[in-house]
Design a protein around this motif. Structure first.
Motif, short mmCIF file in Angstrom:
data_model
loop_
_atom_site.label_atom_id
_atom_site.label_comp_id
_atom_site.label_asym_id
_atom_site.label_seq_id
_atom_site.Cartn_x
_atom_site.Cartn_y
_atom_site.Cartn_z
N ASN A 296 22.77 51.82 -2.35
CA ASN A 296 21.99 51.63 -1.13
C ASN A 296 21.27 50.29 -1.26
OD1 ASN A 296 20.18 51.68 0.99
ND2 ASN A 296 19.12 53.52 0.33
N GLY A 297 21.68 49.33 -0.46
CA GLY A 297 21.07 48.00 -0.52
C GLY A 297 19.80 47.85 0.29
N GLY A 298 19.36 48.91 0.97
CA GLY A 298 18.16 48.80 1.80
C GLY A 298 18.46 48.06 3.07
N GLY A 299 17.90 46.88 3.23
CA GLY A 299 18.12 46.06 4.41
C GLY A 299 18.67 44.69 4.03
N GLY B 79 18.69 48.84 8.29
CA GLY B 79 17.55 47.94 8.44
C GLY B 79 16.56 48.06 7.30
N SER B 80 16.43 49.29 6.73
CA SER B 80 15.45 49.49 5.68
C SER B 80 15.95 50.37 4.54
CB SER B 80 14.17 50.10 6.26
OG SER B 80 14.47 51.35 6.86
N GLY B 81 16.99 51.16 4.75
CA GLY B 81 17.54 51.94 3.66
C GLY B 81 17.84 53.40 3.93
N GLY B 82 17.35 53.95 5.03
CA GLY B 82 17.60 55.36 5.32
C GLY B 82 19.07 55.68 5.53
N ARG B 83 19.66 55.03 6.51
CA ARG B 83 21.09 55.25 6.77
C ARG B 83 21.96 54.66 5.68
NH1 ARG B 83 21.10 52.59 12.25
NH2 ARG B 83 19.16 51.89 11.37
N GLY B 84 21.50 53.56 5.08
CA GLY B 84 22.23 52.99 3.95
C GLY B 84 22.31 53.98 2.81
N GLY B 85 21.23 54.71 2.58
CA GLY B 85 21.22 55.74 1.55
C GLY B 85 22.15 56.89 1.88
N ARG B 86 22.20 57.27 3.15
CA ARG B 86 23.10 58.35 3.58
C ARG B 86 24.56 57.91 3.41
NH1 ARG B 86 25.21 62.96 3.55
NH2 ARG B 86 26.24 63.65 5.45
N ALA B 87 24.88 56.67 3.80
CA ALA B 87 26.24 56.17 3.67
C ALA B 87 26.65 56.09 2.19
CB ALA B 87 26.38 54.80 4.34
N ALA B 88 25.76 55.63 1.32
CA ALA B 88 26.06 55.56 -0.11
C ALA B 88 26.27 56.97 -0.67
CB ALA B 88 24.93 54.84 -0.85
N PRO C 41 26.68 37.60 4.82
CA PRO C 41 28.01 37.00 4.92
C PRO C 41 29.07 37.89 4.25
CG PRO C 41 26.41 35.35 4.29
CD PRO C 41 25.71 36.68 4.23
N GLY C 42 30.16 38.12 4.97
CA GLY C 42 31.25 38.93 4.45
C GLY C 42 31.09 40.42 4.63
N SER C 43 29.96 40.84 5.18
CA SER C 43 29.75 42.27 5.37
C SER C 43 30.57 42.78 6.56
CB SER C 43 28.27 42.59 5.58
OG SER C 43 27.81 42.04 6.80
N ILE C 44 30.80 44.08 6.57
CA ILE C 44 31.55 44.72 7.64
C ILE C 44 30.61 45.71 8.32
CG2 ILE C 44 33.54 46.17 8.17
CD1 ILE C 44 34.69 45.21 5.42
N ASN C 45 30.53 45.63 9.64
CA ASN C 45 29.65 46.53 10.39
C ASN C 45 30.42 47.79 10.79
OD1 ASN C 45 28.39 46.98 13.59
ND2 ASN C 45 27.11 47.20 11.81
N VAL C 46 29.94 48.93 10.26
CA VAL C 46 30.48 50.24 10.60
C VAL C 46 29.27 51.14 10.84
CG1 VAL C 46 31.92 52.17 9.87
CG2 VAL C 46 32.45 49.86 9.06
N PRO C 47 28.83 51.25 12.10
CA PRO C 47 27.64 52.05 12.39
C PRO C 47 27.78 53.49 11.87
CG PRO C 47 28.28 50.78 14.31
CD PRO C 47 29.39 50.66 13.31
N LEU C 48 26.76 53.96 11.18
CA LEU C 48 26.78 55.32 10.64
C LEU C 48 26.55 56.36 11.72
CD1 LEU C 48 26.93 57.09 8.05
CD2 LEU C 48 24.44 56.94 7.97
N ASN C 49 25.63 56.07 12.64
CA ASN C 49 25.28 57.05 13.66
C ASN C 49 26.48 57.38 14.55
OD1 ASN C 49 22.67 57.13 12.72
ND2 ASN C 49 21.89 55.73 14.24
N VAL C 50 26.60 58.64 14.91
CA VAL C 50 27.67 59.09 15.79
C VAL C 50 27.15 59.09 17.22
CG1 VAL C 50 29.16 61.05 16.38
CG2 VAL C 50 28.70 60.50 13.98
N ASP C 51 27.83 58.35 18.08
CA ASP C 51 27.47 58.26 19.50
C ASP C 51 26.01 57.87 19.70
OD1 ASP C 51 30.08 59.00 20.24
OD2 ASP C 51 29.56 61.14 20.18
N GLY C 52 25.48 57.02 18.81
CA GLY C 52 24.12 56.53 18.95
C GLY C 52 23.04 57.54 18.63
N GLN C 53 23.41 58.72 18.14
CA GLN C 53 22.42 59.75 17.82
C GLN C 53 21.74 59.44 16.49
OE1 GLN C 53 23.80 63.92 18.64
NE2 GLN C 53 25.78 62.86 18.71
N LYS C 54 20.44 59.68 16.41
CA LYS C 54 19.71 59.48 15.16
C LYS C 54 20.23 60.47 14.11
CE LYS C 54 15.43 58.10 17.36
NZ LYS C 54 14.02 58.42 17.58
N GLN C 55 20.10 60.09 12.85
CA GLN C 55 20.52 60.97 11.76
C GLN C 55 19.75 62.29 11.76
OE1 GLN C 55 23.19 60.49 9.28
NE2 GLN C 55 23.62 59.29 11.11
N SER C 56 18.50 62.25 12.23
CA SER C 56 17.71 63.48 12.30
C SER C 56 18.25 64.44 13.36
CB SER C 56 16.24 63.16 12.58
OG SER C 56 16.11 62.42 13.78
#
Length: 123
Positions: free
Chosen positions: A109-112, A87-96, A39-54
């Motif tokens: 990084n809140g994980g998921g 979902g689990s912390g990978g992209r959350g860690g990159r965003a942090a 609740p209260g979170s804001i969705n800002v997808p990290l991936n660019v154009d749906g590409q995986k971070q790898s």
């Protein structure tokens, strides 16, 4: 990348800004939940154009542009509490990591969603 914060660290944060960096389809599917959305979170997808971070690691400039496009105003205080998650912390860690690079020393990084919900008493 910033490691996933412990429940104790997340519990200690005062009025954190929560940024959900999952892609919209992951939010709709509830990846990393329950709950599907904090609740209260804001969705800002990290991936660019749906590409995986790898395949395409998001740059600080790209993430700042995504935050601006989503009309997210980052706190003026550089020590303000910010939780990023996927979902689990990978992209959350990159965003942090990106936010810390921008001077936000308390970006966590809140994980998921389920990890955050447990820490904030939402579960």
């Amino acid at each position: 990348m910033v490691d996933k914060a412990t429940v104790e660290v997340l519990k200690a944060l005062k009025d954190p800004l929560v940024i959900d960096v999952r892609d919209p389809n992951e939010v709709a599917e509830g990846k990393g939940g329950p709950p599907a959305v904090i609740p209260g979170s804001i969705n800002v997808p990290l991936n660019v154009d749906g590409q995986k971070q790898s395949d395409h690691p998001t740059t600080p400039e790209e993430f700042q542009a995504k935050l601006a496009a989503a009309k997210v105003t980052l706190p003026e205080a550089k020590d303000a509490a910010i939780i990023t998650h996927c979902g689990s912390g990978g992209r959350g860690g990159r965003a942090a990591e990106i936010l810390r690079g921008l001077g936000y020393s308390n970006a966590q990084n809140g994980g998921g969603p389920s990890h955050i919900a447990a820490a904030l008493g939402l579960a």
